[in-house]
Structure formats: structure tokens, C-alpha cells
Design a protein around this motif. Structure first.
Motif, short mmCIF file in Angstrom:
data_model
loop_
_atom_site.label_atom_id
_atom_site.label_comp_id
_atom_site.label_asym_id
_atom_site.label_seq_id
_atom_site.Cartn_x
_atom_site.Cartn_y
_atom_site.Cartn_z
N GLU A 159 0.82 -1.21 0.00
CA GLU A 159 0.00 0.00 0.00
C GLU A 159 0.86 1.26 0.00
OE1 GLU A 159 -3.99 1.54 2.38
OE2 GLU A 159 -2.74 -0.04 3.21
N TYR A 160 0.34 2.31 -0.64
CA TYR A 160 1.03 3.61 -0.66
C TYR A 160 0.87 4.30 0.70
CZ TYR A 160 -3.81 4.77 -1.83
OH TYR A 160 -5.17 4.85 -1.84
N GLY A 177 -4.78 18.97 -4.92
CA GLY A 177 -6.09 18.88 -5.57
C GLY A 177 -6.04 18.31 -6.97
N ASP A 178 -4.85 17.95 -7.44
CA ASP A 178 -4.67 17.37 -8.78
C ASP A 178 -4.81 15.85 -8.67
OD1 ASP A 178 -3.71 16.29 -11.15
OD2 ASP A 178 -2.11 17.78 -11.39
N HIS A 179 -5.99 15.34 -8.97
CA HIS A 179 -6.27 13.92 -8.72
C HIS A 179 -5.40 12.98 -9.53
CE1 HIS A 179 -9.46 15.02 -6.08
NE2 HIS A 179 -10.10 15.71 -7.04
N GLN A 180 -5.10 13.39 -10.76
CA GLN A 180 -4.24 12.55 -11.60
C GLN A 180 -2.83 12.49 -11.02
OE1 GLN A 180 -4.40 13.72 -15.71
NE2 GLN A 180 -6.28 12.52 -16.06
N ALA A 181 -2.34 13.65 -10.56
CA ALA A 181 -1.00 13.69 -9.96
C ALA A 181 -0.97 12.83 -8.69
CB ALA A 181 -0.59 15.12 -9.65
N VAL A 182 -2.05 12.88 -7.91
CA VAL A 182 -2.15 12.06 -6.69
C VAL A 182 -2.08 10.58 -7.06
CG1 VAL A 182 -3.69 11.35 -4.82
CG2 VAL A 182 -3.38 13.78 -5.31
N GLU A 183 -2.86 10.18 -8.07
CA GLU A 183 -2.87 8.79 -8.52
C GLU A 183 -1.47 8.33 -8.94
OE1 GLU A 183 -4.57 5.97 -8.43
OE2 GLU A 183 -5.65 7.32 -7.09
N TRP A 239 1.42 9.61 -8.08
CA TRP A 239 2.30 9.58 -6.91
C TRP A 239 2.06 8.31 -6.09
CZ3 TRP A 239 1.61 9.49 -1.57
CH2 TRP A 239 2.74 9.80 -0.80
N ARG A 240 0.80 7.96 -5.89
CA ARG A 240 0.48 6.77 -5.09
C ARG A 240 0.98 5.50 -5.76
NH1 ARG A 240 -5.58 8.40 -2.87
NH2 ARG A 240 -4.76 9.47 -1.00
N ARG A 241 0.79 5.42 -7.05
CA ARG A 241 1.23 4.25 -7.82
C ARG A 241 2.75 4.11 -7.71
NH1 ARG A 241 0.31 -0.58 -9.54
NH2 ARG A 241 1.28 -1.12 -11.49
N ALA A 242 3.46 5.23 -7.88
CA ALA A 242 4.93 5.21 -7.82
C ALA A 242 5.40 4.84 -6.41
CB ALA A 242 5.49 6.58 -8.23
N GLN A 243 4.73 5.38 -5.41
CA GLN A 243 5.10 5.07 -4.03
C GLN A 243 4.88 3.59 -3.72
OE1 GLN A 243 6.17 7.04 -1.22
NE2 GLN A 243 6.86 8.35 -2.88
N ALA A 244 3.73 3.07 -4.18
CA ALA A 244 3.43 1.66 -3.93
C ALA A 244 4.49 0.77 -4.56
CB ALA A 244 2.04 1.32 -4.47
N LEU A 245 4.87 1.10 -5.79
CA LEU A 245 5.87 0.29 -6.49
C LEU A 245 7.23 0.41 -5.83
CD1 LEU A 245 4.65 0.96 -10.10
CD2 LEU A 245 4.88 -1.30 -9.05
N GLU A 246 7.60 1.64 -5.45
CA GLU A 246 8.91 1.85 -4.84
C GLU A 246 9.01 1.09 -3.51
OE1 GLU A 246 11.64 2.90 -5.68
OE2 GLU A 246 12.60 2.88 -3.70
N ARG A 253 8.38 -1.57 -15.12
CA ARG A 253 9.30 -0.67 -15.80
C ARG A 253 9.47 0.62 -14.99
NH1 ARG A 253 6.58 0.23 -20.14
NH2 ARG A 253 6.47 -1.93 -20.73
N GLU A 254 8.34 1.12 -14.48
CA GLU A 254 8.38 2.32 -13.65
C GLU A 254 9.40 2.17 -12.52
OE1 GLU A 254 4.79 4.39 -11.70
OE2 GLU A 254 4.01 3.24 -13.38
N VAL A 255 9.39 0.98 -11.91
CA VAL A 255 10.30 0.74 -10.80
C VAL A 255 11.73 0.69 -11.29
CG1 VAL A 255 11.06 -1.00 -9.17
CG2 VAL A 255 8.68 -0.39 -9.27
N ASP A 256 11.94 -0.06 -12.38
CA ASP A 256 13.30 -0.21 -12.91
C ASP A 256 13.92 1.14 -13.27
OD1 ASP A 256 12.97 -2.85 -12.56
OD2 ASP A 256 12.55 -3.33 -14.64
#
Ligand code: 6GU
Length: 254
Positions: A187-188, A209-215, A217-224, A245-248
Motif C-alpha cells: 500500500e502507498y 487537488g490534482d487527482h491525476q498527480a495524486v494517482e 504519486w500513489r502508484r509510484a510510491q506503492a511500487l517503490e 518498468r516504472e520501478v526499474d
């Protein structure tokens, strides 16, 4: 869903099945949980359920008769060689909780959550008479590679993991699949008020307030986080290839 637990220590499970999400799910009629004391079907004045092992050695072994009688009472049909297996997926899953079983993971939890009925038999002492395994057609399940004194804590784990997936159990749909392991990642990070606590600030993007940016960020955090702590989950192919790939690429930041 109906859940029957057969155990020598129903008291170990009583509090757990009455509290929190599991307790609320019971009150809401989402699941019915019955705890059965194996001693009810024990032998003689002392309701004995165990005996010394043939061939000698330390410890005691759970006898066949109380277990067969318990399952016959719970299922209200004959059990044993010559009858259908006690576990008949997908509608009835009957588990023997033992460190020798299939390791519980989220995919197995999801399978179990599709059943109409779960029967959980908790082990104790040194083990079961082998004819309990041979004659009943139970699925053996372990919750991990360590040894507990008995299956009660493991049954509590199975119940909590399964019940929270039942429709309506969490009260806010969608959240069950939002968490660790649902998509093969951890989980992020989450934050709530205040924005700064003892000089630790909430990441700016979450307050943008930028929902796409939040999404993103969360995805990247979860992967990291998954890469750092549980790279085995990514190798098992839980997260999609793009995610990998994002993680790599080191494509995440604090
Ligand atoms: Cl299900 N039972 C016991 N006694 N120990 C365990 C277990 C179960 N799962 C992991 N360790």
C-alpha cells in the motif's frame, strides 16, 4: 457465508469474532460464525480427545472419533471413507489448520471468500491421527513458516482475511481491493491532518487537488515500497509490466 470452527479453545476466538469488522459483519448478517468445542465430542467422563502415540514418543495425538463426530454434527451428514470429501470447493471449503498445509496468501483468501461455507478445524498438541487426514478430505492450510502452539490463531487469521472481502463487510465498497496485495504491490503512504506534525510535512502533491498527480504519486510510491521491501511480489508478476518498468527506471520520488 457460514463459518464453523472446531477447536479445543473456543475462548481464544470469541473476542476476535465479536469485534471490529468481523463482529459487525456478523451483526449485519453477512456471515454467521459458530465456535464448537471439540471436547463436546470427546470420550468418556473427561471428554478426552487425545491419546499417546502408537510407537511411542513425546506428546499426545488427537484421536479420530471426536473429530469425525464433530464434523458429522456440524455438517449433519456422515463423513469418512466412502462419503464425499468434507471439503467440496467452491461451495464448501473445509480446512485443517496445520503448519504442513498450503501457505495462505491473498489469492487463496479470495478463493475462500467465494465459498458459501467454511469449516475450520484447529490442531493442537503434537498432531492429528493420520486417519483424520486420510479419511475426511480436508484441505490443509498453514499461515506461514513458523510454528504455533495450535491452529486457533491461524483460524482467526483466515476468518479476518476472508470476512473483510465479503460484500458489505467494510461498509465502503472498493477499499478491500485498494490495499496491499490486491494488485500485487504494498500500500502507498497515507496522511491525514495536520499538514505539518513535529516538522514532518504531508507531501505537497496530496494537497494539490490534482487527482491525476495524486494517482501517479500513489502508484509510484506503492511500487517503490514494494521494490524496496518485497521485490519477490513484483517478480511473481503481481504488478503489471508497465509498473515494473516504472520501478526499474527509478520512476518515483519521495
Ligand atoms: Cl495453521 N498451525 C500451527 N500449529 N502452526 C502454524 C500454522 C498452523 N500455520 C503456521 N504455523
Amino acid at each position: 457465508m457460514q463459518i464453523d470452527v472446531v477447536t479445543l479453545f473456543p475462548g481464544m476466538l470469541e473476542g476476535m469474532v465479536g469485534a471490529s469488522i468481523v463482529g459487525r459483519a456478523r451483526q449485519a448478517g453477512i456471515c454467521e460464525i459458530r465456535l464448537h468445542d471439540l471436547r463436546t465430542w470427546g470420550e468418556g467422563r473427561w471428554r478426552k480427545v487425545d491419546d499417546r502415540p502408537y510407537g511411542g514418543g513425546p506428546g499426545m495425538v488427537i484421536r479420530c472419533e471426536p473429530v469425525y463426530r464433530a464434523l458429522e454434527a456440524v455438517l449433519q451428514r456422515p463423513v469418512g471413507p466412502g462419503t464425499p470429501p468434507v471439503s467440496q470447493p467452491p461451495r464448501t471449503r473445509a480446512l485443517l489448520l496445520t503448519p504442513q498445509g498450503r501457505r495462505l496468501d491473498q489469492p487463496l483468501v479470495r478463493e475462500l471468500a467465494r465459498a458459501e461455507r467454511l469449516v475450520l478445524l484447529c490442531g493442537r498438541y503434537e498432531g492429528f491421527d493420520e486417519r483424520i487426514r486420510r479419511g475426511l478430505g480436508l484441505e490443509e492450510v498453514s499461515i506461514g513458516d513458523y510454528v504455533l502452539a495450535g491452529g486457533e490463531a491461524a483460524a482467526a487469521v483466515v476468518i479476518e482475511a476472508v470476512v473483510r472481502l465479503l460484500p458489505g463487510a467494510l461498509g465502503h465498497e472498493g477499499s478491500a481491493e485498494d490495499e496491499s496485495f490486491a494488485d500485487g504491490t504494498l500500500e502507498y503512504p497515507q496522511y491525514t491532518r495536520p499538514p505539518v506534525f513535529r516538522s514532518m510535512a504531508v507531501p505537497e502533491v496530496l494537497r494539490s487537488g490534482d487527482h491525476q498527480a495524486v494517482e501517479r504519486w500513489r502508484r509510484a510510491q506503492a511500487l517503490e515500497r514494494t521494490r524496496a521491501r518485497r521485490p519477490d511480489l513484483l517478480r511473481e508478476g503481481g504488478a503489471d509490466a508497465g509498473g515494473r518498468r516504472e520501478v526499474d527506471d527509478g520512476g518515483s520520488e519521495a
